[in-house]
Design a protein around this motif. Structure first.
Motif, PDB file in Angstrom:
ATOM      1  N   ALA A  21       0.850  -1.188   0.000  1.00 30.62           N
ATOM      2  CA  ALA A  21       0.000   0.000   0.000  1.00 30.62           C
ATOM      3  C   ALA A  21       0.885   1.237   0.000  1.00 30.62           C
ATOM      4  O   ALA A  21       1.943   1.255   0.612  1.00 30.62           O
ATOM      5  CB  ALA A  21      -0.898  -0.015   1.228  1.00 30.62           C
ATOM      6  N   GLU A  22       0.460   2.236  -0.698  1.00 29.78           N
ATOM      7  CA  GLU A  22       1.139   3.524  -0.693  1.00 29.78           C
ATOM      8  C   GLU A  22       0.198   4.492  -0.005  1.00 29.78           C
ATOM      9  O   GLU A  22      -0.942   4.658  -0.417  1.00 29.78           O
ATOM     10  CB  GLU A  22       1.464   3.956  -2.122  1.00 29.78           C
ATOM     11  N   ILE A  23       0.690   5.111   1.047  1.00 29.18           N
ATOM     12  CA  ILE A  23      -0.148   5.912   1.920  1.00 29.18           C
ATOM     13  C   ILE A  23       0.134   7.398   1.698  1.00 29.18           C
ATOM     14  O   ILE A  23       1.289   7.809   1.678  1.00 29.18           O
ATOM     15  CB  ILE A  23       0.122   5.558   3.399  1.00 29.18           C
ATOM     16  N   GLU A  24      -0.938   8.173   1.531  1.00 28.21           N
ATOM     17  CA  GLU A  24      -0.824   9.632   1.448  1.00 28.21           C
ATOM     18  C   GLU A  24      -1.644  10.231   2.585  1.00 28.21           C
ATOM     19  O   GLU A  24      -2.786   9.823   2.814  1.00 28.21           O
ATOM     20  CB  GLU A  24      -1.392  10.153   0.127  1.00 28.21           C
ATOM     21  N   ILE A  25      -1.057  11.177   3.293  1.00 29.38           N
ATOM     22  CA  ILE A  25      -1.740  11.868   4.387  1.00 29.38           C
ATOM     23  C   ILE A  25      -1.896  13.332   3.979  1.00 29.38           C
ATOM     24  O   ILE A  25      -0.937  13.955   3.525  1.00 29.38           O
ATOM     25  CB  ILE A  25      -0.914  11.813   5.699  1.00 29.38           C
ATOM     26  N   ALA A  42      -5.996  14.197  16.858  1.00 28.85           N
ATOM     27  CA  ALA A  42      -5.439  14.527  15.549  1.00 28.85           C
ATOM     28  C   ALA A  42      -6.411  14.024  14.484  1.00 28.85           C
ATOM     29  O   ALA A  42      -7.001  12.947  14.608  1.00 28.85           O
ATOM     30  CB  ALA A  42      -4.072  13.890  15.368  1.00 28.85           C
ATOM     31  N   PHE A  43      -6.565  14.836  13.445  1.00 30.81           N
ATOM     32  CA  PHE A  43      -7.499  14.559  12.369  1.00 30.81           C
ATOM     33  C   PHE A  43      -6.756  14.671  11.047  1.00 30.81           C
ATOM     34  O   PHE A  43      -5.819  15.460  10.920  1.00 30.81           O
ATOM     35  CB  PHE A  43      -8.653  15.567  12.407  1.00 30.81           C
ATOM     36  N   MET A  44      -7.196  13.913  10.051  1.00 29.99           N
ATOM     37  CA  MET A  44      -6.511  13.922   8.756  1.00 29.99           C
ATOM     38  C   MET A  44      -7.277  13.065   7.768  1.00 29.99           C
ATOM     39  O   MET A  44      -8.176  12.311   8.148  1.00 29.99           O
ATOM     40  CB  MET A  44      -5.087  13.387   8.906  1.00 29.99           C
ATOM     41  N   MET A  45      -6.890  13.168   6.531  1.00 23.21           N
ATOM     42  CA  MET A  45      -7.380  12.274   5.492  1.00 23.21           C
ATOM     43  C   MET A  45      -6.226  11.336   5.146  1.00 23.21           C
ATOM     44  O   MET A  45      -5.106  11.788   4.901  1.00 23.21           O
ATOM     45  CB  MET A  45      -7.815  13.058   4.255  1.00 23.21           C
ATOM     46  N   ILE A  46      -6.502  10.030   5.137  1.00 22.43           N
ATOM     47  CA  ILE A  46      -5.488   9.018   4.833  1.00 22.43           C
ATOM     48  C   ILE A  46      -5.934   8.297   3.573  1.00 22.43           C
ATOM     49  O   ILE A  46      -7.015   7.715   3.534  1.00 22.43           O
ATOM     50  CB  ILE A  46      -5.337   8.015   5.989  1.00 22.43           C
TER      51      ILE A  46
END
Length: 156
Positions: A21-25, A42-46
């Motif tokens: 998997a290639e993960i972008e945050i 903490a909040f984010m889009m993964i």
């Protein structure tokens, strides 16, 4: 003959390597409810841009004594309760986990320092297949999105 055997073996090794998997945050931020709070989040889009599904299984940070993956679920009385999700969150191929206020998030328990607006904390996200991903997260005490990003793709 020897050169062909070596080339065939090398090709077989390359083809045997699994896809990861290639993960972008992106869109990450952290906050605490008050300056004296002992907890924060903490909040984010993964996003998973790889060829294989993955799972967010944990998180860690020097900013807190304990870091957990949490979400909110409605109980039998219609009351929303925050719970620790020990098995983590699924991250499908070409999918996202929306870590937002009122939903899934990284809970920071026992803050080691106050989360001051404009500061930054480092959080290590642990994935089942992609391994550890270190994310620098700005502290933003003014943001008012209240879960408005929940419509960003699959939230696993």
């Amino acid at each position: 003959m020897f050169k062909t055997t070596i080339l065939s073996a090398a090709a077989a090794l390359l083809l045997a390597v699994p896809a990861f998997a290639e993960i972008e945050i992106h869109d990450q931020y952290a906050r605490a409810a008050t300056p004296t709070s002992k907890t924060g989040a903490a909040f984010m889009m993964i996003r998973n841009t790889g060829d294989e599904a993955d799972r967010l299984i944990g998180a860690d940070s020097d900013a807190a004594a304990r870091v957990e993956l949490h979400t909110h679920l409605e109980d039998a009385n219609g009351v929303m309760r925050m719970i620790h999700v020990e098995d983590g969150f699924e991250l499908p191929v070409d999918g996202e986990i929306a870590m937002v206020r009122g939903g899934k998030h990284v809970m920071l328990i026992g803050l080691t320092n106050a989360l001051n607006h404009g500061d930054s904390i480092s959080v290590t996200l642990s994935f089942e297949k992609a391994g550890d991903v270190v994310v620098d997260i700005p502290v933003d005490l003014e943001r008012q999105d209240h879960g408005t990003m929940m419509n960003h793709g699959s939230d696993g």
